[in-house]
Every structure is written in C-alpha cells, then in structure tokens.
Scaffold this motif. Sequence first.
Motif, PDB file in Angstrom:
ATOM      1  N   TYR A 248       0.832  -1.194   0.000  1.00 56.22           N
ATOM      2  CA  TYR A 248       0.000   0.000   0.000  1.00 56.22           C
ATOM      3  C   TYR A 248       0.873   1.254   0.000  1.00 56.22           C
ATOM      4  CZ  TYR A 248      -4.251  -2.687   0.840  1.00 56.22           C
ATOM      5  OH  TYR A 248      -5.312  -3.559   0.720  1.00 56.22           O
ATOM      6  N   LYS A 249       0.823   1.985  -1.105  1.00 58.32           N
ATOM      7  CA  LYS A 249       1.527   3.257  -1.207  1.00 58.32           C
ATOM      8  C   LYS A 249       0.724   4.330  -0.477  1.00 58.32           C
ATOM      9  CE  LYS A 249       2.930   6.763  -4.586  1.00 58.32           C
ATOM     10  NZ  LYS A 249       1.957   7.769  -4.058  1.00 58.32           N
ATOM     11  N   ASN A 250       1.395   5.057   0.386  1.00 58.43           N
ATOM     12  CA  ASN A 250       0.770   6.124   1.150  1.00 58.43           C
ATOM     13  C   ASN A 250       0.607   7.354   0.260  1.00 58.43           C
ATOM     14  OD1 ASN A 250       0.141   8.180   3.042  1.00 58.43           O
ATOM     15  ND2 ASN A 250       1.386   7.215   4.627  1.00 58.43           N
ATOM     16  N   ASN A 251      -0.625   7.801   0.077  1.00 56.81           N
ATOM     17  CA  ASN A 251      -0.895   8.953  -0.781  1.00 56.81           C
ATOM     18  C   ASN A 251      -0.713  10.290  -0.066  1.00 56.81           C
ATOM     19  OD1 ASN A 251      -1.677   7.202  -2.930  1.00 56.81           O
ATOM     20  ND2 ASN A 251      -3.702   6.990  -1.986  1.00 56.81           N
ATOM     21  N   GLY A 252      -0.397  10.251   1.239  1.00 53.45           N
ATOM     22  CA  GLY A 252      -0.152  11.468   1.987  1.00 53.45           C
ATOM     23  C   GLY A 252      -1.395  12.161   2.496  1.00 53.45           C
TER      24      GLY A 252
END
Length: 478
Positions: free
Chosen positions: A178-182
């Motif tokens: 899961y890439k953190n979108n900020g």
Amino acid sequence: MKFYPLFLILNILTFSFNASSQISFVDVTSASGTGLGDGTARGIAWIDFNNDGFHDLFVPTSGSSPNKLYKNNGNGTFSEIAAMVGLNDLTNTITCSWADMDNDGDADLVTTATSGAVRLWKNNRESGIDTTFSNIENEAGITMTGGQMPGWADFNNDGFVDLYIPLSATAANPDALYKNNGDNTFTNVAQLAGVNHQATNILEQATHWCDFNNDRYSDLYIGNLDAGTSSFIHKNNGDGTFTEISDSFQTLNASRGGQWFDFNNDGLWDFCVSPYSGSTAVPIQLFKNNGNGTFTDIASSAGLTSSFISWGVMSADFDNDGFEDIFVSAFSSTTICALYRNNGNETFTDVTAQSGLSNTQALCSASADYDNDGKVDLYLSGPANRLFRNSGDSINHWLNINLVGTQSNKLGIGALIIVKAGNLKMMRAVNSGSGYRSQNMFTAHFGLYEYQYADSVIVRWQNGNLDILTNVSANINR
C-alpha cells in the motif's frame, strides 16, 4: 517534492563503566501491572503512543479476548487501557505494527487477523498524553482479509511511510503493497512493484524492511512458512519496482522471522533468521554480508549451533558493550529460548543459563528500555506473557537516540544512525518489525562500553540529508 532537513532529539542518559559485564534478567510481570501476564499472543509491539517519554506495550490477543494496550506509568508499572482508548478489538488479532502514517507526530496502528479484516487505527491525540483511536481502514482504501505480519517503510522516499502486508495461504488475493498517498489514503501498487505473491501457494508470516545495500532505498525480506522452499529478498530498484534476489543468500530457507543488524560492526547489514523446518529442530541462520551483494551463513563458525523449533530471532545490546546480542524465541515440547552474547569477534556465547531466562518458552519477543535506565528489557509471549527487566551488573555507558522528522517520516523509519565512540563504530536503522510478528522500540540504543561520550553521531536520512553531532556526552539528560 522538496525535502527539508530533519532534526534529531537525543535522549542521553548516564551510566558508568564496568569491564566485566553480566547479562541478567528478572521476571517482573506480576509487580509491573495487572494483566501483563494474561493470555497468549502471536505478536507484540512497543511504542510510546502518547509521547510521554515512556514505552508502552500493545499485545494483540488471539481468540475472542480483547487486545491489550498497556500504558507505561513511568514508575515501573503499567495500566491496561485498551477499552479506554478504543483498541479493545475482539477480532482474532495475530499481529500489529506501529508507524506515524500521517506525520502528525503520533503513532498509528495496523492490526491483522488470520480470518478477519486488516484494521487501521488512527491516533487522535491532539495535546497532552490523552488520546483515542479511530478505525479508518475502509476510508483509507485498505480492504484485506487474512493478513499476516505488516511492515511499514518509505519505499519510494516521498516522506510518507508505506505498508506491506503478506496474506495467509487461505486468502484468495495476492500480497499487498500500500503506497501512502499522503492524505490518509493508500493505493495498492504490489503488482506494479513486482511483490504481489499469490498467497494461496505460500504462507508468508514475516515482513522485514532494511536498506541492506545502503543505497537509501528500503529493501524487503518476506519470510515464507513453507518448509522446503525459500523465503524472498526483494531489492528495491529505486523506481517503484523490486527485483527478487534470494539467490544472493546462501541457502535462504523457509522462515518465521528474523532481524537485520550489523553484528560485527563492519558497516554492512547482516541478517539473522529463524528457519522453519516443520517439527524438526534446526539451528538459526546468521547471514554475514560479504560486501559484494552476497551473503554467507556463518552460524556454525559463530557458535550458533544449537537446534530449535524457533519462531523468531531479535537483537539488542543487552550488556552495553557495543555489540548486539541475539535472543531466540523458541516454543515446542523439546526446545526453549536462548540468549547469545556477542563476543565482538564474530562469535557468540550461550549465556541463557546465567541470564535468568532459563527454561523460558516464547512464540514472540520484543525489546524496549521501558524504565529508561539504559538497559534493554524483554517482553515474551507464549505460552504465557512475561516481562523481564534487564538487571545486569553492567555499568557500561550507553546512548538512546529518538529521531523526529519534519515534513517527512516523523518516526525516522528507514534512517541510518552511525555512532563512533573510541574504537567502536556502530550503526542502527529505525525499522517497524522484528522477529516473529513483533516490533522493538523505535528508539535506537547504543552501548558505549567504557566511553563517556560519543565522538560523533551521524544520521543519514532516506532523502540523503545528514545530521552530524560531535562530542555527545553520555552523562546528561536532554
């Protein structure tokens, strides 16, 4: 994205020198707080969740019992407050991991369950030490069931920690990155990154991130619990993709969990791992980094020859002599845990008998200096939960370092810390997972042996920025 320099907070405390140190522990479970010895857990995690300067303990509880959050009262005792803050989840929780996902200065929590949903808990603390947690996985875009050991790392160096979660063999979907979108949301990029193993074919129980080649990009170890097959090493290519390179390790077996550490202080990341061979007891493995992209198992020559039904290994400098020791979590009808003292010459000595840890058994273990006395303590779980205070007679100096980032990963996960003191040159990295489904304290602990100050403390952040301090005394608190 522009990066800004990050800053360093040093928690430097005083200790005196003793050339002949003894590693010993005393069981303080009963004296430390009601509930600390309850149940059997398959994952434990230390964290200062309320930023009061003392490490607290989260214990996920399998079965139908609620999870436990033990608040450190700062006087050697703990209070169980999971219901008070909203973390008394009744799901069959098997593991957990803390990180500051939104860079607001407070640690958030992810929990997983073999047959239940992965849950993401946002820390709502705004001021003081009081807080609650909110369950936000659905709005965050994390929709998984059957997760195993999660691991946080900023794999793309954008300043926000991302999350890898392997799935159990009974799950129908592949593993997830899961890439953190900020913005408190995540996007699953496992397929694009090349780490989307099909969970129905394997059982992955361990996630350990480490920048093992020191290129500032976090690499990924995944322990596979399928006897007769290999675990996985994914090298981070720095472009959002990974390459599987397990052939670089000499006989990387199936495993439940391990830990990256520089056991010989040569500036290269080594890896100690707990192999899995079904009901057959086998020695642990110690992979020495050869400095050329390959690793060699030197456990036998290092004196790590005893066989275990082991569940995980973790490292810490328990006697503050400047070299990290190894603790083996073992649980079966025939094997017990073991503590190996690092001799500083690429060999280890079994000191279990004299350490106060004789005849202990554990599914998992995690370490923290919970009483801030400069000696690393242990919490073990399974078949009973037990807290062991480090009562060793070592009066070697020591140094605790807590990293805090601004406009970046607040807890400093993935940062490299190098401490030089006299003839010692040691390195640590802040990481989110260790051993079997567990998490040591984020504080980087360094034993300084006889030296009353560190000549230098160097922090290399993942964006390449350096913080350098010199002549750091071990005799003050700040």
